[in-house]
Design an enzyme around this catalytic site. Structure first.
Site, short mmCIF file in Angstrom:
data_model
loop_
_atom_site.label_atom_id
_atom_site.label_comp_id
_atom_site.label_asym_id
_atom_site.label_seq_id
_atom_site.Cartn_x
_atom_site.Cartn_y
_atom_site.Cartn_z
N TYR A 98 0.87 -1.18 0.00
CA TYR A 98 0.00 0.00 0.00
C TYR A 98 0.91 1.23 0.00
O TYR A 98 1.50 1.58 1.03
CB TYR A 98 -0.89 -0.07 1.25
CG TYR A 98 -1.90 1.05 1.43
CD1 TYR A 98 -2.09 2.04 0.48
CD2 TYR A 98 -2.70 1.09 2.57
CE1 TYR A 98 -3.03 3.06 0.67
CE2 TYR A 98 -3.63 2.09 2.78
CZ TYR A 98 -3.78 3.08 1.82
OH TYR A 98 -4.69 4.08 2.02
N LYS A 128 -1.36 -1.08 -4.11
CA LYS A 128 -2.39 -0.05 -4.00
C LYS A 128 -1.65 1.27 -4.04
O LYS A 128 -0.83 1.57 -3.17
CB LYS A 128 -3.18 -0.19 -2.71
CG LYS A 128 -4.02 1.05 -2.47
CD LYS A 128 -5.24 0.79 -1.67
CE LYS A 128 -5.91 2.11 -1.39
NZ LYS A 128 -7.01 2.01 -0.47
C1 LIG Z 1 -5.02 10.28 1.64
C2 LIG Z 1 -6.37 9.63 1.45
O1 LIG Z 1 -7.16 9.62 2.36
N1 LIG Z 1 -6.59 9.06 0.29
C3 LIG Z 1 -7.84 8.39 -0.01
C4 LIG Z 1 -8.49 8.96 -1.25
O2 LIG Z 1 -9.72 8.32 -1.43
C5 LIG Z 1 -8.73 10.47 -1.08
O3 LIG Z 1 -9.48 10.74 0.08
C6 LIG Z 1 -9.50 11.02 -2.28
O4 LIG Z 1 -8.81 10.73 -3.46
C7 LIG Z 1 -9.71 12.54 -2.14
O5 LIG Z 1 -8.48 13.22 -2.23
C8 LIG Z 1 -7.59 6.90 -0.23
O6 LIG Z 1 -6.49 6.70 -1.06
C9 LIG Z 1 -7.39 6.23 1.12
C10 LIG Z 1 -7.86 4.83 1.10
O7 LIG Z 1 -8.13 4.24 0.11
C11 LIG Z 1 -8.01 4.11 2.36
O8 LIG Z 1 -8.96 4.37 3.07
O9 LIG Z 1 -7.19 3.25 2.64
#
Ligand SMILES: CC(=O)N[C@@H]([C@@H](O)[C@H](O)[C@H](O)CO)[C@@H](O)CC(=O)C(=O)O
Length: 301
Positions: free
Chosen positions: A125, A155
């Site tokens: 990840y 990921k």
């Molecule tokens: C830094 C962060 O929280 N990144 C989110 C994104 O979904 C992010 O919130 C989204 O792209 C908006 O910027 C995800 O990559 C996190 C994720 O998948 C997880 O919950 O593990």
């Protein structure tokens, strides 16, 4: 009666939220960023994992459990547990306090975790903005299967599309899965998949933060993409961007994600854990108005 702590409750309810919002979830990693996995203790992480495996049966194609931790022993314990409860895979972030300083050191750490669950597919990840470990994913993938035979993919939660592109390009002959975790630019990555069509690589979207409440629009984007209607797919992506752009300007993170998930689903997600602070009322009101104006609330209103 023993009530689970609020955070555990909210994480457990996220499994139900997938149904409410209608995300066609192929794969979900849990105990990651949105689920505040690193703010839970080992026993809570085990409970959440068990709940997801049970709730996800016949609903999710795959449940991958994030087992990364600062302590290798804890990570190994969680990896073993994931195997015991029948998870489909494990994912691990880079240790982020005493950090690996190069690729080989990081791979050695990951290898030790993977060895604790030798029959489970293993994902790295990559989320450098949060871990502070900036080792390029492309570099990490080079020769990784020789060190970690169960290595299944990546990921990728970062905006460096050069790095991501090279991960895909340099591993065309391998059966790796590439899961993209930046919701605002997912479409570009799907395009890369199309360009790559015919190769065994798979570039797809994990269930990340905004998919918990923008599932309908995301599904529309995926469907348009499948029928090669790239113009509609791009429009969906722009629509998603409009929302993310709006909330980003107001300060957007895990706490705000939880507030929006509660708002859209009606399922109380509970407050985030310290040091995070609950999203403000003002943020939630603004987000609600924006969701309405973009017609994102129509399916649940
Ligand atoms: C830094 C962060 O929280 N990144 C989110 C994104 O979904 C992010 O919130 C989204 O792209 C908006 O910027 C995800 O990559 C996190 C994720 O998948 C997880 O919950 O593990």
């Amino acid at each position: 009666m023993d009530l689970p702590p609020p955070n555990f409750h909210c994480l457990r309810e996220r499994a139900e939220l997938l149904e409410v919002i209608g995300v066609s979830a192929r794969l979900n990693t849990l105990n990651g960023t949105t689920g505040e996995g690193l703010s839970l203790n080992v026993s809570e992480r085990r409970q959440v994992a068990e709940e997801w495996v049970t709730k996800g049966r016949n609903k999710l194609d795959q449940v991958v459990i994030h087992v990364g931790a600062l302590s290798l022993k804890e990570s190994q314990e969680l990896a073993k547990h994931a195997a015991e409860i029948g998870a489909d895979g494990i994912a691990v972030i880079a240790p982020f306090f005493l950090k690996p300083w190069n690729k080989d050191v990081l791979v050695n750490f990951l290898k030790e975790v993977a060895a604790a669950a030798p029959a489970l597919p293993f994902y790295y990840y990559h989320i450098p903005a949060l871990t502070g470990v900036k080792i390029r994913a492309e570099e990490l993938l080079d020769g990784i299967q020789e060190k970690i035979p169960t290595f299944q993919g990546l990921k990728f939660s970062d905006t460096d599309l050069l790095d991501f592109g090279q991960c895909v390009d340099q591993n065309r002959q391998r059966q790796f899965a590439f899961l993209f975790g930046v919701d605002e630019t997912g479409f570009l990555c799907f395009r890369m998949h199309m360009v790559n069509h015919g190769c065994p690589n798979m570039v797809s979207q994990d269930v990340t933060s905004t998919y918990n409440y923008l599932g309908k629009k995301t599904n529309q984007m995926l469907e348009a993409f499948e029928r090669k209607d790239f113009s509609s797919a791009l429009n969906c992506q722009f629509c998603i961007q409009r929302f993310i752009n709006f909330v980003t300007k107001q300060g957007f993170g895990v706490s705000q994600t939880k507030a929006i998930m509660t708002l859209v689903s009606g399922i109380p997600m509970g407050p985030p854990r310290l040091p995070l602070q609950k999203a403000s009322r003002e943020f939630t009101d603004n987000a609600k108005a924006k969701l309405k104006s973009l017609d994102f609330l129509s399916c649940t209103d």
